[in-house]
Design a protein around this motif. Structure first.
Motif, PDB file in Angstrom:
ATOM      1  N   ALA A  52      60.031  56.319  98.093  1.00  0.00           N
ATOM      2  CA  ALA A  52      60.151  55.125  98.938  1.00  0.00           C
ATOM      3  C   ALA A  52      59.231  54.003  98.475  1.00  0.00           C
ATOM      4  CB  ALA A  52      59.849  55.488 100.388  1.00  0.00           C
ATOM      5  N   ALA A  53      58.161  54.366  97.771  1.00  0.00           N
ATOM      6  CA  ALA A  53      57.187  53.356  97.338  1.00  0.00           C
ATOM      7  C   ALA A  53      57.424  52.885  95.916  1.00  0.00           C
ATOM      8  CB  ALA A  53      55.775  53.914  97.469  1.00  0.00           C
ATOM      9  N   GLY A  54      58.557  53.270  95.315  1.00  0.00           N
ATOM     10  CA  GLY A  54      58.831  52.881  93.932  1.00  0.00           C
ATOM     11  C   GLY A  54      58.172  53.833  92.951  1.00  0.00           C
ATOM     12  N   VAL A  55      58.672  53.870  91.724  1.00  0.00           N
ATOM     13  CA  VAL A  55      58.218  54.835  90.719  1.00  0.00           C
ATOM     14  C   VAL A  55      58.007  54.144  89.383  1.00  0.00           C
ATOM     15  CG1 VAL A  55      58.871  56.889  89.391  1.00  0.00           C
ATOM     16  CG2 VAL A  55      59.352  56.797  91.835  1.00  0.00           C
ATOM     17  N   THR A  56      56.931  54.534  88.686  1.00  0.00           N
ATOM     18  CA  THR A  56      56.751  54.185  87.275  1.00  0.00           C
ATOM     19  C   THR A  56      56.605  55.481  86.476  1.00  0.00           C
ATOM     20  OG1 THR A  56      54.346  53.972  87.549  1.00  0.00           O
ATOM     21  CG2 THR A  56      55.675  51.964  87.760  1.00  0.00           C
ATOM     22  N   TYR A  57      57.015  55.433  85.198  1.00  0.00           N
ATOM     23  CA  TYR A  57      57.057  56.641  84.368  1.00  0.00           C
ATOM     24  C   TYR A  57      56.066  56.538  83.201  1.00  0.00           C
ATOM     25  CZ  TYR A  57      61.581  57.176  86.740  1.00  0.00           C
ATOM     26  OH  TYR A  57      62.581  57.277  87.681  1.00  0.00           O
ATOM     27  N   SER A  58      55.540  57.709  82.811  1.00  0.00           N
ATOM     28  CA  SER A  58      54.714  57.800  81.604  1.00  0.00           C
ATOM     29  C   SER A  58      54.974  59.152  80.953  1.00  0.00           C
ATOM     30  CB  SER A  58      53.226  57.638  81.940  1.00  0.00           C
ATOM     31  OG  SER A  58      52.802  58.645  82.854  1.00  0.00           O
ATOM     32  N   VAL A  59      54.650  59.249  79.655  1.00  0.00           N
ATOM     33  CA  VAL A  59      54.882  60.487  78.916  1.00  0.00           C
ATOM     34  C   VAL A  59      53.589  60.921  78.251  1.00  0.00           C
ATOM     35  CG1 VAL A  59      55.600  59.309  76.795  1.00  0.00           C
ATOM     36  CG2 VAL A  59      56.454  61.637  77.278  1.00  0.00           C
ATOM     37  N   ASN A  60      53.412  62.230  78.111  1.00  0.00           N
ATOM     38  CA  ASN A  60      52.145  62.754  77.593  1.00  0.00           C
ATOM     39  C   ASN A  60      51.961  62.512  76.094  1.00  0.00           C
ATOM     40  OD1 ASN A  60      54.266  64.629  77.080  1.00  0.00           O
ATOM     41  ND2 ASN A  60      52.803  66.317  76.859  1.00  0.00           N
ATOM     42  N   ASP A  61      53.013  62.729  75.318  1.00  0.00           N
ATOM     43  CA  ASP A  61      52.903  62.662  73.852  1.00  0.00           C
ATOM     44  C   ASP A  61      53.342  61.279  73.384  1.00  0.00           C
ATOM     45  OD1 ASP A  61      52.946  62.968  71.133  1.00  0.00           O
ATOM     46  OD2 ASP A  61      54.192  64.775  71.115  1.00  0.00           O
ATOM     47  N   THR A  62      52.399  60.333  73.435  1.00  0.00           N
ATOM     48  CA  THR A  62      52.736  58.955  73.065  1.00  0.00           C
ATOM     49  C   THR A  62      52.781  58.754  71.555  1.00  0.00           C
ATOM     50  OG1 THR A  62      50.406  58.358  73.310  1.00  0.00           O
ATOM     51  CG2 THR A  62      51.844  57.985  75.207  1.00  0.00           C
TER      52      THR A  62
END
Length: 299
Positions: free
Chosen positions: A160-170
């Motif tokens: 409900a509060a919105g989502v941002t994504y990240s990945v471990n192996d940059t």
């Protein structure tokens, strides 16, 4: 009455009453007495059910309370924070007017009787977010062919509060922080990659999805342009030439000349050569065996 007891006949409204009592004897002689009766209302409404202090989960729970106050006169209700809350002036039903953001709200409900006398009830509504994002599409386990297939997944999480994504192996992968599009950042080497995507909502709550991306090389090397020079003149050396290439790299090239294995060397570009020293007169079958660094063989 006959004893001179004076009472009100009805419920007196707030106001001023000029009273005159006349006493009459049996001979009709009269005498009067005059006075003023003032009715005022200084009694505050009394809350039997005031504003309840409570905690609500962001976006999942709304405010729903019924405030009750009593008074001899009629009552109407009002609330201080009309941006975020509303109250039914007649029934006292208190609800949130909008989606309440995470935070603390000091709510004051005022009960006003028919004569403008007021009383207040105060409570604290706390809105918190303890619900992490939920993945509807997580990281998919998959196997990719080296140099021929790339990673292309779309990760989806809801909150409900919105989502941002990240990945471990940059070093090897990149993900679009808004859309969740996951791709390889570089040409992935053969191997196994443990990929973890983190979804973070607007209140810093997180959830993770993990998957395994396996890169394998099952593609045999390419063998082209075979050339056999001086193959018809007796006592001359015979030069064998062939082009060999692979998406990874060529490990070795061997010429199988009628059962005799002869290593070939890289002469230029993708061209490998070998020299047969003065082969005897006869017919020879030549087969080239090419082995890449992951032991795939073509001939």
């Amino acid at each position: 009455n006959g004893a001179g007891l004076l009472t009100n006949n009805t419920q007196l409204a707030v106001g001023v009453y000029n009273m005159k009592v006349t006493a009459t004897d049996n001979n009709n002689n009269q005498q009067t007495s005059v006075g003023v009766i003032t009715v005022s209302d200084t009694t505050l409404p009394v809350f039997t059910t005031g504003v309840t202090t409570q905690t609500k989960e962001f976006a999942a729970q709304g405010v729903s309370q019924t405030i009750v106050a009593t008074d001899a006169a009629s009552i109407t209700y009002s609330v201080n924070d009309t941006t975020n809350f509303q109250i039914n002036s007649g029934t006292g039903a208190l609800t949130n007017k909008t989606q309440l953001a995470v935070g603390v709200y000091n709510v004051q409900v005022t009960a006003t009787d028919g004569h403008g006398v007021q009383a207040n009830s105060i409570g604290v509504i706390t809105v918190q977010d303890n619900t992490p994002p939920v993945f509807t599409t997580g990281v998919t386990n998959e196997t990719k062919e080296f140099a021929l297939q790339n990673v292309a997944q779309t990760i989806v999480a809801t909150d409900a509060a919105g989502v941002t994504y990240s990945v471990n192996d940059t070093a090897n992968f990149v993900i679009n922080s808004v859309t969740g599009a996951l791709t390889n950042e570089t040409q992935l080497a053969v191997g196994t990659y443990n990929v973890k995507v983190t979804a973070t909502d607007g209140h810093e709550l997180t959830n993770t999805s993990t998957g395994v991306i396996t890169v394998s090389d099952n593609t045999a090397p390419s063998v082209t342009n075979s050339v056999i020079a001086d193959s018809i003149i007796y006592e001359n050396n015979v030069i064998l030439s062939v082009d060999a290439s692979d998406q990874s790299s060529v490990n070795k090239v061997i010429a199988n000349v009628s059962g005799t294995l002869t290593p070939m060397t890289l002469s230029s570009g993708n061209t490998y050569t070998a020299t047969l020293t003065q082969p005897v007169v006869g017919t020879y079958n030549v087969q080239y065996l090419v082995n890449d660094t992951y032991n795939n063989v073509n001939s």
